[in-house]
Design an enzyme around this catalytic site. Sequence first.
Site, PDB file in Angstrom:
ATOM      1  N   GLY A 112      -4.727 -19.244 -11.442  1.00 53.59           N
ATOM      2  CA  GLY A 112      -3.072 -18.955 -10.654  1.00 53.59           C
ATOM      3  C   GLY A 112      -3.172 -17.801 -12.449  1.00 53.59           C
ATOM      4  O   GLY A 112      -4.366 -16.783 -12.021  1.00 53.59           O
ATOM      5  N   GLY A 155      -6.455 -15.698 -13.423  1.00 50.01           N
ATOM      6  CA  GLY A 155      -7.557 -14.994 -12.782  1.00 50.01           C
ATOM      7  C   GLY A 155      -7.509 -15.788 -11.548  1.00 50.01           C
ATOM      8  O   GLY A 155      -7.010 -17.104 -11.238  1.00 50.01           O
ATOM      9  N   GLY A 206      -2.763 -18.172  -3.193  1.00 46.49           N
ATOM     10  CA  GLY A 206      -4.292 -18.445  -3.052  1.00 46.49           C
ATOM     11  C   GLY A 206      -5.073 -18.493  -1.641  1.00 46.49           C
ATOM     12  O   GLY A 206      -5.518 -17.367  -1.484  1.00 46.49           O
ATOM     13  N   ASP A 207      -4.169 -18.495  -0.975  1.00 48.67           N
ATOM     14  CA  ASP A 207      -4.838 -17.807   0.611  1.00 48.67           C
ATOM     15  C   ASP A 207      -4.491 -16.371   0.312  1.00 48.67           C
ATOM     16  O   ASP A 207      -5.298 -16.144   1.210  1.00 48.67           O
ATOM     17  CB  ASP A 207      -3.462 -18.420   1.330  1.00 48.67           C
ATOM     18  CG  ASP A 207      -2.715 -19.652   1.981  1.00 48.67           C
ATOM     19  OD1 ASP A 207      -3.807 -20.909   1.163  1.00 48.67           O
ATOM     20  OD2 ASP A 207      -1.432 -20.243   2.011  1.00 48.67           O
TER      21      ASP A 207
END
Length: 317
Positions: free
Chosen positions: A229, A232, A258-259
């Site tokens: 998050g 990093g 995240g993707d």
Amino acid sequence: MILTLTPNPSIDRTVALDGELVRGQVHRVASVTSQAGGKGVNISRAAVSADIPSIAVVPAAKDDPFVLELLGAGIDCRPVTPAGDVRVNLTVTEPDGTTTKLNSPGAGVLPLHLELMAQAVLVRASGADWTVLAGSLPVGAPAGFYADLVRRLREVGGRVAVDTSEAPLQALVDALPEAAPDLMKPNGEELASFTGGDADELEANPAATAAAARQLIDRGVGAVLATLGGNGAVLVTPEGAWHATPPPTTVVSTVGAGDSSLFGYLLGDIRGLPAPDRLALAVAYGSAAAGLPGTTIPQPSQLRTELVGVTALGGTA
């Protein structure tokens, strides 16, 4: 070329509020967006925006608006026979970036549907730089579907990345090293779920994250990209471990961040970048995505890679 499989795709509908979400109250909606999505689909979108060819395998009818949207976006979409309609996921975002997700389960699948998806991937994997298996599994799919598919992909050749959670993630871990992918991308909570660590500590302590990820490396996984998050991400490989901090970012929506991070890593690998630079590109993509509404995929021009700080972590090898 990046080949993606999204076995449980979704129409991602995002509702942006102009104030704080309060349960049981009437709210004013600032905007509503809708987009064909799912983890693998998001990665294919990012690839096309970066001029990297991508094939997206999804269970959907050939004339489904979901498929037509992807084709219109320049994604080489290869639909396979679905068990039912594409599900709808609802995301509610607040002005401070707080995100609430309501994900529907989707149609239940039979073994035939799963095998059609697997075959669509297996016949194309040898021509891909990376094959990405991403997202949740549909109702009726065994938890070990990804683990079994990784084993089958090993016979075909090419590198495999897996990004999933809950039971499918645990089944993959239980199947190591026989089903070890070349890359796994857990977040802090997912990493804690099978290493016995504390999710909050992993989010806050990159060294602890690296030590937990090292357990996967020791069991045959090629590399672990652990996203944290706002803190990093950590990258662990057999050669070392690194932590990257993101540039200053005003968070608008974390959906799809995240993707985007995973794609950034894959892009860096395709470009032949060393591990610290692959990590920096991953964090640059993830932070850029977090600053955009809904599941918007950042364009390369929106990256601030030069503001990502990368440090080596000792004591994890």
